[in-house]
Design a protein around this motif. Structure first.
Motif, PDB file in Angstrom:
ATOM      1  N   UNK A   1       0.858  -1.183   0.000  1.00 10.51           N
ATOM      2  CA  UNK A   1       0.000   0.000   0.000  1.00 10.51           C
ATOM      3  C   UNK A   1       0.889   1.227   0.000  1.00 10.51           C
ATOM      4  N   UNK A   2       1.206   1.712  -1.148  1.00  7.94           N
ATOM      5  CA  UNK A   2       2.116   2.846  -1.264  1.00  7.94           C
ATOM      6  C   UNK A   2       1.302   4.126  -1.406  1.00  7.94           C
ATOM      7  N   UNK A   3       1.071   4.843  -0.288  1.00  2.90           N
ATOM      8  CA  UNK A   3       0.225   6.040  -0.369  1.00  2.90           C
ATOM      9  C   UNK A   3       0.800   7.103  -1.298  1.00  2.90           C
ATOM     10  N   UNK A   4       2.120   7.213  -1.349  1.00  2.29           N
ATOM     11  CA  UNK A   4       2.729   8.220  -2.213  1.00  2.29           C
ATOM     12  C   UNK A   4       2.339   7.971  -3.666  1.00  2.29           C
ATOM     13  N   UNK A   5       2.416   6.727  -4.098  1.00  5.58           N
ATOM     14  CA  UNK A   5       2.088   6.386  -5.483  1.00  5.58           C
ATOM     15  C   UNK A   5       0.600   6.610  -5.763  1.00  5.58           C
ATOM     16  N   UNK A   6      -0.253   6.236  -4.807  1.00  2.79           N
ATOM     17  CA  UNK A   6      -1.694   6.401  -4.980  1.00  2.79           C
ATOM     18  C   UNK A   6      -2.084   7.876  -5.091  1.00  2.79           C
ATOM     19  N   UNK A   7      -1.534   8.711  -4.223  1.00 11.49           N
ATOM     20  CA  UNK A   7      -1.856  10.143  -4.235  1.00 11.49           C
ATOM     21  C   UNK A   7      -1.314  10.793  -5.506  1.00 11.49           C
ATOM     22  N   UNK A   8      -0.113  10.386  -5.878  1.00 11.69           N
ATOM     23  CA  UNK A   8       0.516  10.922  -7.085  1.00 11.69           C
ATOM     24  C   UNK A   8      -0.337  10.622  -8.320  1.00 11.69           C
ATOM     25  N   UNK A   9      -0.832   9.413  -8.412  1.00  8.29           N
ATOM     26  CA  UNK A   9      -1.676   9.032  -9.553  1.00  8.29           C
ATOM     27  C   UNK A   9      -2.959   9.860  -9.575  1.00  8.29           C
ATOM     28  N   UNK A  10      -3.553  10.081  -8.406  1.00  6.07           N
ATOM     29  CA  UNK A  10      -4.785  10.868  -8.330  1.00  6.07           C
ATOM     30  C   UNK A  10      -4.541  12.311  -8.771  1.00  6.07           C
ATOM     31  N   UNK A  11      -3.440  12.902  -8.339  1.00  3.36           N
ATOM     32  CA  UNK A  11      -3.155  14.292  -8.722  1.00  3.36           C
ATOM     33  C   UNK A  11      -2.731  14.407 -10.183  1.00  3.36           C
TER      34      UNK A  11
ATOM     35  N   UNK B   1       3.894  15.725  -2.555  1.00  2.00           N
ATOM     36  CA  UNK B   1       3.477  14.405  -2.056  1.00  2.00           C
ATOM     37  C   UNK B   1       4.642  13.717  -1.359  1.00  2.00           C
ATOM     38  N   UNK B   2       5.820  13.833  -1.933  1.00  2.00           N
ATOM     39  CA  UNK B   2       7.004  13.228  -1.305  1.00  2.00           C
ATOM     40  C   UNK B   2       7.224  13.832   0.085  1.00  2.00           C
ATOM     41  N   UNK B   3       7.042  15.128   0.196  1.00  2.00           N
ATOM     42  CA  UNK B   3       7.241  15.813   1.480  1.00  2.00           C
ATOM     43  C   UNK B   3       6.226  15.363   2.518  1.00  2.00           C
ATOM     44  N   UNK B   4       4.970  15.272   2.145  1.00  2.00           N
ATOM     45  CA  UNK B   4       3.940  14.943   3.145  1.00  2.00           C
ATOM     46  C   UNK B   4       3.872  13.450   3.478  1.00  2.00           C
ATOM     47  N   UNK B   5       4.428  12.596   2.636  1.00  3.39           N
ATOM     48  CA  UNK B   5       4.396  11.157   2.929  1.00  3.39           C
ATOM     49  C   UNK B   5       5.709  10.642   3.485  1.00  3.39           C
ATOM     50  N   UNK B   6       6.682  11.526   3.608  1.00  3.69           N
ATOM     51  CA  UNK B   6       7.980  11.130   4.169  1.00  3.69           C
ATOM     52  C   UNK B   6       7.796  10.724   5.635  1.00  3.69           C
ATOM     53  N   UNK B   7       8.376   9.579   6.033  1.00  2.00           N
ATOM     54  CA  UNK B   7       8.218   9.141   7.434  1.00  2.00           C
ATOM     55  C   UNK B   7       8.829  10.159   8.398  1.00  2.00           C
ATOM     56  N   UNK B   8       8.194  10.303   9.530  1.00  3.45           N
ATOM     57  CA  UNK B   8       8.697  11.185  10.576  1.00  3.45           C
ATOM     58  C   UNK B   8       9.781  10.431  11.332  1.00  3.45           C
ATOM     59  N   UNK B   9      10.909  11.095  11.562  1.00  4.98           N
ATOM     60  CA  UNK B   9      12.017  10.462  12.285  1.00  4.98           C
ATOM     61  C   UNK B   9      11.613  10.139  13.710  1.00  4.98           C
ATOM     62  N   UNK B  10      12.111   9.001  14.203  1.00  3.35           N
ATOM     63  CA  UNK B  10      11.861   8.645  15.607  1.00  3.35           C
ATOM     64  C   UNK B  10      12.480   9.677  16.507  1.00  3.35           C
ATOM     65  N   UNK B  11      11.792   9.975  17.587  1.00  3.04           N
ATOM     66  CA  UNK B  11      12.293  10.962  18.553  1.00  3.04           C
ATOM     67  C   UNK B  11      13.319  10.340  19.469  1.00  3.04           C
TER      68      UNK B  11
END
Length: 153
Positions: free
Chosen positions: A80-90, A143-153
């Protein structure tokens, strides 16, 4: 599998897994797998769950341990690659196929389609966007920016 998942993800998965570990033996029923996976934000179909179980030679009436569960979750998340799915929609709204979308179009998509975001949530996302002076956003970069994983604290 742990090397591919963050410690926060593993902890979250373990917490949810434990809720379905009715006998408290470190195992869940295979029949509960789809529910546990969906509780953790993935969207497997019954067929995908069956494929995961078959890949581990686990009968639908059997149980699976946490290690196997982690492997299945990781594979489902990769699938389930959200980045790819959102990119296709846009990309469908990019009539000129130049890789840009207006901020107003982007806002409309984010507040009206799929998992609808609030205006405040969209404002937060757009703050991170590299918006051109003409109001255009390079959607692949966004899309790359908003789907990038957040670094562990």
């Amino acid at each position: 599998m742990a090397k591919f998942l963050s410690q926060d993800q593993i902890n979250e998965f373990k917490e949810c897994f434990s809720l379905y570990d009715k006998k408290q033996k470190g195992k869940i029923n295979a029949s509960d797998l789809i529910t546990v996976m969906r509780c953790l934000g993935t969207s497997p179909t019954p067929g995908e769950v069956e494929t995961h179980l078959q890949g581990h030679k686990i009968d639908r009436k059997a149980e699976l341990d946490f290690s196997t569960f982690l492997t299945i979750m990781y594979r489902q998340m990769q699938q389930e690659d959200p980045e790819k799915e959102i990119l296709a929609a846009l990309a469908m709204t990019d009539k000129q196929k130049k890789g840009f979308i207006t901020t107003s179009e982007l806002r409309a998509k984010l507040t009206r389609l799929g998992e609808k975001l609030s205006e405040d949530e969209v404002d937060d996302l757009l703050r991170d966007a590299n918006i051109a002076p003409n109001g255009m956003v390079k959607y692949e970069e966004f899309i790359h920016t908003i789907t990038r994983p957040v670094a562990d604290q």
